[in-house]
Design an enzyme around this catalytic site. Structure first.
Site, PDB file in Angstrom:
ATOM      1  N   LYS A   7       3.412  27.434 -41.879  1.00 27.22           N
ATOM      2  CA  LYS A   7       2.736  27.829 -40.649  1.00 27.22           C
ATOM      3  C   LYS A   7       2.688  26.664 -39.670  1.00 27.22           C
ATOM      4  O   LYS A   7       2.964  26.819 -38.471  1.00 27.22           O
ATOM      5  CB  LYS A   7       1.309  28.300 -40.948  1.00 27.22           C
ATOM      6  CG  LYS A   7       0.527  28.729 -39.700  1.00 27.22           C
ATOM      7  CD  LYS A   7      -0.940  28.941 -39.971  1.00 27.22           C
ATOM      8  CE  LYS A   7      -1.676  27.610 -40.095  1.00 27.22           C
ATOM      9  NZ  LYS A   7      -3.148  27.769 -40.068  1.00 27.22           N
ATOM     10  N   ARG A  12       4.574  24.332 -34.489  1.00 25.89           N
ATOM     11  CA  ARG A  12       5.098  23.177 -33.745  1.00 25.89           C
ATOM     12  C   ARG A  12       6.500  23.469 -33.219  1.00 25.89           C
ATOM     13  O   ARG A  12       6.838  23.113 -32.085  1.00 25.89           O
ATOM     14  CB  ARG A  12       5.101  21.946 -34.642  1.00 25.89           C
ATOM     15  CG  ARG A  12       3.710  21.357 -34.877  1.00 25.89           C
ATOM     16  CD  ARG A  12       3.684  20.470 -36.116  1.00 25.89           C
ATOM     17  NE  ARG A  12       2.408  19.782 -36.277  1.00 25.89           N
ATOM     18  CZ  ARG A  12       1.309  20.357 -36.766  1.00 25.89           C
ATOM     19  NH1 ARG A  12       1.343  21.638 -37.119  1.00 25.89           N
ATOM     20  NH2 ARG A  12       0.187  19.666 -36.896  1.00 25.89           N
ATOM     21  N   ARG A 106     -14.687  28.269 -33.394  1.00 32.53           N
ATOM     22  CA  ARG A 106     -14.086  26.980 -33.737  1.00 32.53           C
ATOM     23  C   ARG A 106     -13.971  26.092 -32.492  1.00 32.53           C
ATOM     24  O   ARG A 106     -13.740  26.569 -31.381  1.00 32.53           O
ATOM     25  CB  ARG A 106     -12.715  27.194 -34.382  1.00 32.53           C
ATOM     26  CG  ARG A 106     -12.807  28.019 -35.656  1.00 32.53           C
ATOM     27  CD  ARG A 106     -11.455  28.225 -36.305  1.00 32.53           C
ATOM     28  NE  ARG A 106     -10.891  26.980 -36.816  1.00 32.53           N
ATOM     29  CZ  ARG A 106      -9.698  26.892 -37.397  1.00 32.53           C
ATOM     30  NH1 ARG A 106      -8.932  27.975 -37.513  1.00 32.53           N
ATOM     31  NH2 ARG A 106      -9.265  25.727 -37.850  1.00 32.53           N
ATOM     32  N   GLN A 154      -5.169  18.681 -35.089  1.00 32.59           N
ATOM     33  CA  GLN A 154      -4.472  19.558 -34.149  1.00 32.59           C
ATOM     34  C   GLN A 154      -4.662  19.131 -32.704  1.00 32.59           C
ATOM     35  O   GLN A 154      -3.779  19.347 -31.869  1.00 32.59           O
ATOM     36  CB  GLN A 154      -4.922  21.005 -34.331  1.00 32.59           C
ATOM     37  CG  GLN A 154      -4.398  21.652 -35.600  1.00 32.59           C
ATOM     38  CD  GLN A 154      -4.845  23.100 -35.757  1.00 32.59           C
ATOM     39  OE1 GLN A 154      -5.634  23.611 -34.957  1.00 32.59           O
ATOM     40  NE2 GLN A 154      -4.341  23.762 -36.784  1.00 32.59           N
ATOM     41  N   ASP A 293      -6.695  21.274 -46.505  1.00 30.65           N
ATOM     42  CA  ASP A 293      -6.440  22.714 -46.595  1.00 30.65           C
ATOM     43  C   ASP A 293      -6.291  23.186 -48.033  1.00 30.65           C
ATOM     44  O   ASP A 293      -6.408  24.385 -48.315  1.00 30.65           O
ATOM     45  CB  ASP A 293      -5.175  23.085 -45.809  1.00 30.65           C
ATOM     46  CG  ASP A 293      -5.468  23.336 -44.336  1.00 30.65           C
ATOM     47  OD1 ASP A 293      -6.652  23.397 -43.964  1.00 30.65           O
ATOM     48  OD2 ASP A 293      -4.506  23.473 -43.559  1.00 30.65           O
ATOM     49  N   LYS A 390      -3.085  36.347 -42.222  1.00 26.49           N
ATOM     50  CA  LYS A 390      -3.047  35.203 -41.301  1.00 26.49           C
ATOM     51  C   LYS A 390      -1.855  34.307 -41.574  1.00 26.49           C
ATOM     52  O   LYS A 390      -1.195  33.812 -40.648  1.00 26.49           O
ATOM     53  CB  LYS A 390      -4.354  34.418 -41.403  1.00 26.49           C
ATOM     54  CG  LYS A 390      -4.447  33.214 -40.472  1.00 26.49           C
ATOM     55  CD  LYS A 390      -5.797  32.551 -40.584  1.00 26.49           C
ATOM     56  CE  LYS A 390      -5.861  31.268 -39.772  1.00 26.49           C
ATOM     57  NZ  LYS A 390      -5.821  31.500 -38.321  1.00 26.49           N
TER      58      LYS A 390
END
Length: 408
Positions: A7, A12, A106, A154, A293, A390
């Site tokens: 992902k 990117r 978020r 990010q 993660d 997702k």
């Protein structure tokens, strides 16, 4: 195991392809809700995105979006919500960004502050520091920028990706960086698209000049692979993931080293990684700041270790799709497992998980992590199994096939 594309790399690559001069072919990109949201966002902005078969082709626009007015809905995708405002800021027009209720919670404040520091007109139409936001774009001059990356890498990636599109380039001084390997992915991919970033300690110098189109193969998702590696370690089976080896870009492959410390046998080859369970898991203390993660993956299987498992320096997991530290602790306690938590750590004690319904909080990583634990904890159910769309819409089918193959 054939693992879907990354992902992080797909997102990117979509940005870089859109910004590059020419046609870029992305080979085997991830097909998921997040990457669809990103690709659809580019289409709404007027970029030519052609999706067919295993490859996507994107015609880049170095001058910015083809449209000068657009509304972009980012769904649950943090990469779209945090990367695309930088892309449009380098162009001209008025662009509005919104997202799901989950993504609205978020933070995007570090991105907002960075763009404003560079003279970009960014306006929040709801709660400050959160979506929805509007970018009134007229290009970016560039210059010097200080950026706090303590909540998410990010924000730094967003500004790095945007920097070559500025008129004078960008010098970024970074503080509080978490998940540093994700920034390494960004820098490596920028090089493939023709831009080399120069480092001087915590400062990164990015030249202007834009990107060049290329053909880019997306490697398998290391975060997704963690569930299958953990399954092997938990059950004494063996899993090999081709396409993830010593040259992999993704830092989350480092999760297998954690499993190795716990007793699994790990082999990282040139183009594949194998984990074989040995029938035991040893309790450990581990810092997962750079591979946060995969924290839920370890937390979910931790009760099966022979001693406490303590995971440290993972505060940023509290501002992911949900508060993952709290979600892991809550679900483990539902299973009767003793757990302690602090601001940035969790400690899980050995135990036999009792039947329970897992509260996923619409977080794909919570759903997939506790699915792994169900290989040894019977009668585990998920309150929202569909949230895996997702990043891995076919997860339950693939995982179910593995369970059947292993006769578990």
């Amino acid at each position: 195991m054939a693992i879907p594309g990354s992902k992080s790399i797909t997102a990117r690559a979509l940005f870089l392809a859109a910004a590059a001069d020419g046609d870029t072919v992305l080979r085997r990109p991830l097909l998921s809700d997040d990457t669809e949201a990103f690709a659809n966002g580019l289409t709404v902005l007027g970029y030519d995105v052609r999706r067919g078969g295993e490859d996507w082709t994107i015609t880049g626009r170095p001058a910015g979006p083809a449209r000068d007015d657009a509304d972009v809905f980012c769904r649950d995708a943090a990469t779209a919500a945090r990367f695309l405002p930088g892309l449009v800021a380098a162009g001209t027009g008025t662009f509005r960004f919104d997202a799901s209720a989950q993504m609205r919670r978020r933070p995007v404040a570090p991105l907002t502050a960075a763009l404003r520091a560079l003279g970009v007109d960014v306006r929040h139409t709801g709660e400050d520091g959160h979506l929805p936001l509007t970018v009134v774009a007229d290009g970016i001059k560039g210059g010097d920028l200080e950026l706090d990356a303590s909540l998410s890498s990010q924000f730094l990636t967003a500004m790095l990706l945007t920097a070559p599109l500025t008129r004078e380039g960008l010098t970024i001084t970074v503080t509080g960086l978490v998940s540093a390997p994700y920034v390494e992915i960004t820098l490596a991919m920028m090089r493939r698209f023709g831009v080399t970033v120069v480092r001087d300690g915590a400062t990164l110098h990015v030249p202007p000049g834009g990107y060049k189109a290329t053909s880019y193969a997306i490697e398998p998702d290391a975060s997704t692979a963690s569930y299958f590696f953990a399954a092997a370690a938990l059950t004494g089976r063996e899993v090999t993931v081709p396409g993830l080896g010593a040259g992999a870009l993704q830092g989350d492959l480092g999760f297998v080293e954690v499993l190795g410390r716990m007793g699994a046998e790990v082999t990282i080859g040139a183009d594949a990684t194998t984990v074989r369970g040995t029938g035991r898991l040893t309790g450990i203390t581990t810092n997962m700041r750079d591979i946060s993660d995969t924290m839920p993956t370890l937390a979910a299987i931790a009760p099966f270790a022979d001693g406490p498992v303590r995971i440290e320096d993972v505060y940023n997991t509290r501002v992911k799709e949900c508060d993952r530290l709290d979600a892991c602790a809550d679900n483990l306690r539902r299973q009767g497992i003793r757990v302690e938590t602090g601001e940035d750590w969790i400690e899980i004690h050995p135990g036999v998980p009792a039947p329970a319904e897992i509260g996923t909080r619409r977080d794909h990583r919570i759903a997939m992590s506790f699915s792994v634990a169900s290989l040894r904890a019977p009668k585990i159910t998920l309150d929202d199994p569909a949230c895996v769309k997702k990043t891995f819409p076919e997860f339950h089918q693939v995982f179910g096939a593995l369970r059947a193959e292993w006769d578990l």
